[in-house]
Design a protein around this motif. Sequence first.
Motif, PDB file in Angstrom:
ATOM      1  N   ALA A 184      12.222   6.545  -0.608  1.00  0.00           N
ATOM      2  CA  ALA A 184      11.658   7.829  -0.181  1.00  0.00           C
ATOM      3  C   ALA A 184      10.164   7.723   0.092  1.00  0.00           C
ATOM      4  CB  ALA A 184      11.926   8.890  -1.243  1.00  0.00           C
ATOM      5  N   GLY A 185       9.587   6.548  -0.200  1.00  0.00           N
ATOM      6  CA  GLY A 185       8.167   6.349   0.034  1.00  0.00           C
ATOM      7  C   GLY A 185       7.266   7.053  -0.959  1.00  0.00           C
ATOM      8  N   LYS A 186       7.804   7.299  -2.152  1.00  0.00           N
ATOM      9  CA  LYS A 186       7.037   8.024  -3.182  1.00  0.00           C
ATOM     10  C   LYS A 186       6.299   7.030  -4.077  1.00  0.00           C
ATOM     11  CE  LYS A 186      10.174  11.996  -3.149  1.00  0.00           C
ATOM     12  NZ  LYS A 186      11.175  12.777  -3.902  1.00  0.00           N
ATOM     13  N   ALA A 187       5.128   6.625  -3.620  1.00  0.00           N
ATOM     14  CA  ALA A 187       4.361   5.587  -4.321  1.00  0.00           C
ATOM     15  C   ALA A 187       4.000   6.003  -5.749  1.00  0.00           C
ATOM     16  CB  ALA A 187       3.097   5.252  -3.533  1.00  0.00           C
TER      17      ALA A 187
ATOM     18  N   LEU B 136       6.647   1.774   6.833  1.00  0.00           N
ATOM     19  CA  LEU B 136       5.273   1.624   6.334  1.00  0.00           C
ATOM     20  C   LEU B 136       5.080   2.354   5.007  1.00  0.00           C
ATOM     21  CD1 LEU B 136       3.262   2.092   9.675  1.00  0.00           C
ATOM     22  CD2 LEU B 136       3.804  -0.050   8.513  1.00  0.00           C
ATOM     23  N   ILE B 137       5.642   3.553   4.914  1.00  0.00           N
ATOM     24  CA  ILE B 137       5.507   4.348   3.683  1.00  0.00           C
ATOM     25  C   ILE B 137       6.264   3.690   2.530  1.00  0.00           C
ATOM     26  CG2 ILE B 137       6.075   6.570   2.607  1.00  0.00           C
ATOM     27  CD1 ILE B 137       5.586   7.824   5.439  1.00  0.00           C
ATOM     28  N   ALA B 138       7.486   3.190   2.820  1.00  0.00           N
ATOM     29  CA  ALA B 138       8.274   2.507   1.791  1.00  0.00           C
ATOM     30  C   ALA B 138       7.571   1.228   1.327  1.00  0.00           C
ATOM     31  CB  ALA B 138       9.669   2.181   2.315  1.00  0.00           C
ATOM     32  N   ALA B 139       6.991   0.496   2.291  1.00  0.00           N
ATOM     33  CA  ALA B 139       6.287  -0.747   1.951  1.00  0.00           C
ATOM     34  C   ALA B 139       5.078  -0.457   1.068  1.00  0.00           C
ATOM     35  CB  ALA B 139       5.855  -1.464   3.220  1.00  0.00           C
ATOM     36  N   ARG B 140       4.393   0.632   1.351  1.00  0.00           N
ATOM     37  CA  ARG B 140       3.244   1.017   0.523  1.00  0.00           C
ATOM     38  C   ARG B 140       3.701   1.313  -0.911  1.00  0.00           C
ATOM     39  NH1 ARG B 140       0.168   6.209   2.480  1.00  0.00           N
ATOM     40  NH2 ARG B 140       1.968   7.179   1.492  1.00  0.00           N
ATOM     41  N   ALA B 141       4.839   2.009  -1.033  1.00  0.00           N
ATOM     42  CA  ALA B 141       5.386   2.316  -2.361  1.00  0.00           C
ATOM     43  C   ALA B 141       5.768   1.024  -3.081  1.00  0.00           C
ATOM     44  CB  ALA B 141       6.601   3.242  -2.236  1.00  0.00           C
ATOM     45  N   MET B 142       6.360   0.094  -2.343  1.00  0.00           N
ATOM     46  CA  MET B 142       6.733  -1.183  -2.957  1.00  0.00           C
ATOM     47  C   MET B 142       5.501  -1.949  -3.430  1.00  0.00           C
ATOM     48  SD  MET B 142       8.929  -4.393  -1.587  1.00  0.00           S
ATOM     49  CE  MET B 142       8.745  -5.946  -2.468  1.00  0.00           C
ATOM     50  N   ASN B 143       4.461  -1.963  -2.585  1.00  0.00           N
ATOM     51  CA  ASN B 143       3.231  -2.663  -2.956  1.00  0.00           C
ATOM     52  C   ASN B 143       2.601  -2.081  -4.217  1.00  0.00           C
ATOM     53  OD1 ASN B 143       3.472  -4.396  -0.807  1.00  0.00           O
ATOM     54  ND2 ASN B 143       2.152  -3.229   0.556  1.00  0.00           N
ATOM     55  N   THR B 144       2.746  -0.767  -4.382  1.00  0.00           N
ATOM     56  CA  THR B 144       2.245  -0.109  -5.596  1.00  0.00           C
ATOM     57  C   THR B 144       2.967  -0.662  -6.822  1.00  0.00           C
ATOM     58  OG1 THR B 144       1.754   1.918  -4.376  1.00  0.00           O
ATOM     59  CG2 THR B 144       1.980   2.132  -6.753  1.00  0.00           C
ATOM     60  N   GLY B 145       4.282  -0.826  -6.686  1.00  0.00           N
ATOM     61  CA  GLY B 145       5.074  -1.361  -7.794  1.00  0.00           C
ATOM     62  C   GLY B 145       4.797  -2.826  -8.067  1.00  0.00           C
ATOM     63  N   THR B 146       4.746  -3.637  -7.009  1.00  0.00           N
ATOM     64  CA  THR B 146       4.542  -5.072  -7.209  1.00  0.00           C
ATOM     65  C   THR B 146       3.141  -5.373  -7.761  1.00  0.00           C
ATOM     66  OG1 THR B 146       3.960  -5.311  -4.863  1.00  0.00           O
ATOM     67  CG2 THR B 146       6.216  -5.849  -5.487  1.00  0.00           C
ATOM     68  N   ALA B 147       2.169  -4.543  -7.402  1.00  0.00           N
ATOM     69  CA  ALA B 147       0.811  -4.739  -7.931  1.00  0.00           C
ATOM     70  C   ALA B 147       0.804  -4.620  -9.460  1.00  0.00           C
ATOM     71  CB  ALA B 147      -0.146  -3.723  -7.318  1.00  0.00           C
ATOM     72  N   LEU B 148       1.614  -3.706  -9.981  1.00  0.00           N
ATOM     73  CA  LEU B 148       1.718  -3.538 -11.442  1.00  0.00           C
ATOM     74  C   LEU B 148       2.424  -4.731 -12.090  1.00  0.00           C
ATOM     75  CD1 LEU B 148       2.787   0.222 -11.652  1.00  0.00           C
ATOM     76  CD2 LEU B 148       0.628  -0.715 -12.451  1.00  0.00           C
ATOM     77  N   LEU B 149       3.377  -5.298 -11.376  1.00  0.00           N
ATOM     78  CA  LEU B 149       4.186  -6.389 -11.938  1.00  0.00           C
ATOM     79  C   LEU B 149       3.507  -7.747 -11.882  1.00  0.00           C
ATOM     80  CD1 LEU B 149       7.732  -5.574 -10.480  1.00  0.00           C
ATOM     81  CD2 LEU B 149       6.792  -4.905 -12.691  1.00  0.00           C
ATOM     82  N   LYS B 150       2.579  -7.936 -10.938  1.00  0.00           N
ATOM     83  CA  LYS B 150       2.002  -9.265 -10.697  1.00  0.00           C
ATOM     84  C   LYS B 150       1.495  -9.967 -11.961  1.00  0.00           C
ATOM     85  CE  LYS B 150       0.977  -9.531  -5.795  1.00  0.00           C
ATOM     86  NZ  LYS B 150       0.029  -9.312  -4.717  1.00  0.00           N
ATOM     87  N   PRO B 151       0.700  -9.299 -12.810  1.00  0.00           N
ATOM     88  CA  PRO B 151       0.209  -9.999 -14.009  1.00  0.00           C
ATOM     89  C   PRO B 151       1.351 -10.466 -14.916  1.00  0.00           C
ATOM     90  CG  PRO B 151      -0.928  -7.897 -13.696  1.00  0.00           C
ATOM     91  CD  PRO B 151       0.205  -7.923 -12.729  1.00  0.00           C
TER      92      PRO B 151
END
Length: 218
Positions: free
Chosen positions: A14-17, A64-79
């Motif tokens: 849904a693109g809800k980052a 683009l909106i879904a990818a932005r939401a995914m990037n928000t999630g992966t940024a938290l997981l990276k460490p």
Amino acid sequence: MQEIFDSISAALQAGKAKAVKELVEQALAENIPAKDILEQALLPGMDVIAVKFKNNEVYVPEVLIAARAMNTGTALLKPYLAESGAKPVGKAVIGTVKGDLHDIGKNLVRMMFEGKGIEVADLGVDVSPERFLESYRSEKPDIVALSALLTTTMPEMKDIVDAFVAAGVRDQVIIMVGGAPVTDSFRESIGADIYAADAASAAEEAKRAILRKRGERA
């Protein structure tokens, strides 16, 4: 556990980052491994978007909106992923060839690659054969993906393939080509490995090729 995975996936689609961020934080607080959150929530969610995009059920803005939401999630997981030693599926270098300033298609491919768990080094637009080669040497990718949106810049793709041949590294990397005027017969004529008609197909083909190259099951 499946319930929170489904919720993360649905929020991503849904693109809800903001919701993705909150749900991923909740999952981490519940000691759910970062690798599981990535592989059972974020990547499947982006897979759904990729299939819908391929079937013309969603369009560029939704991707683009879904990818932005995914990037928000992966940024938290990276460490957490780095800490656990989790590795990406593979690595790609991507860029639009010299003389071509189009980047929407390239950006979609990058997002779809990331949605398949492929790490991407994006060189941007107007990228020379020399720069592709330099990036190959520094990044050691599995795939080099070339984009061209103009018939006048398509010959640059052959120059890039030839540069890899001249450098003696052609057999060590998978070269993928794509873009509106590009065809599979053109791919064959320049000696590239893979042609993809759209971003979703490119990501599927890239993952399959990487796993094949590494001797793993696709």
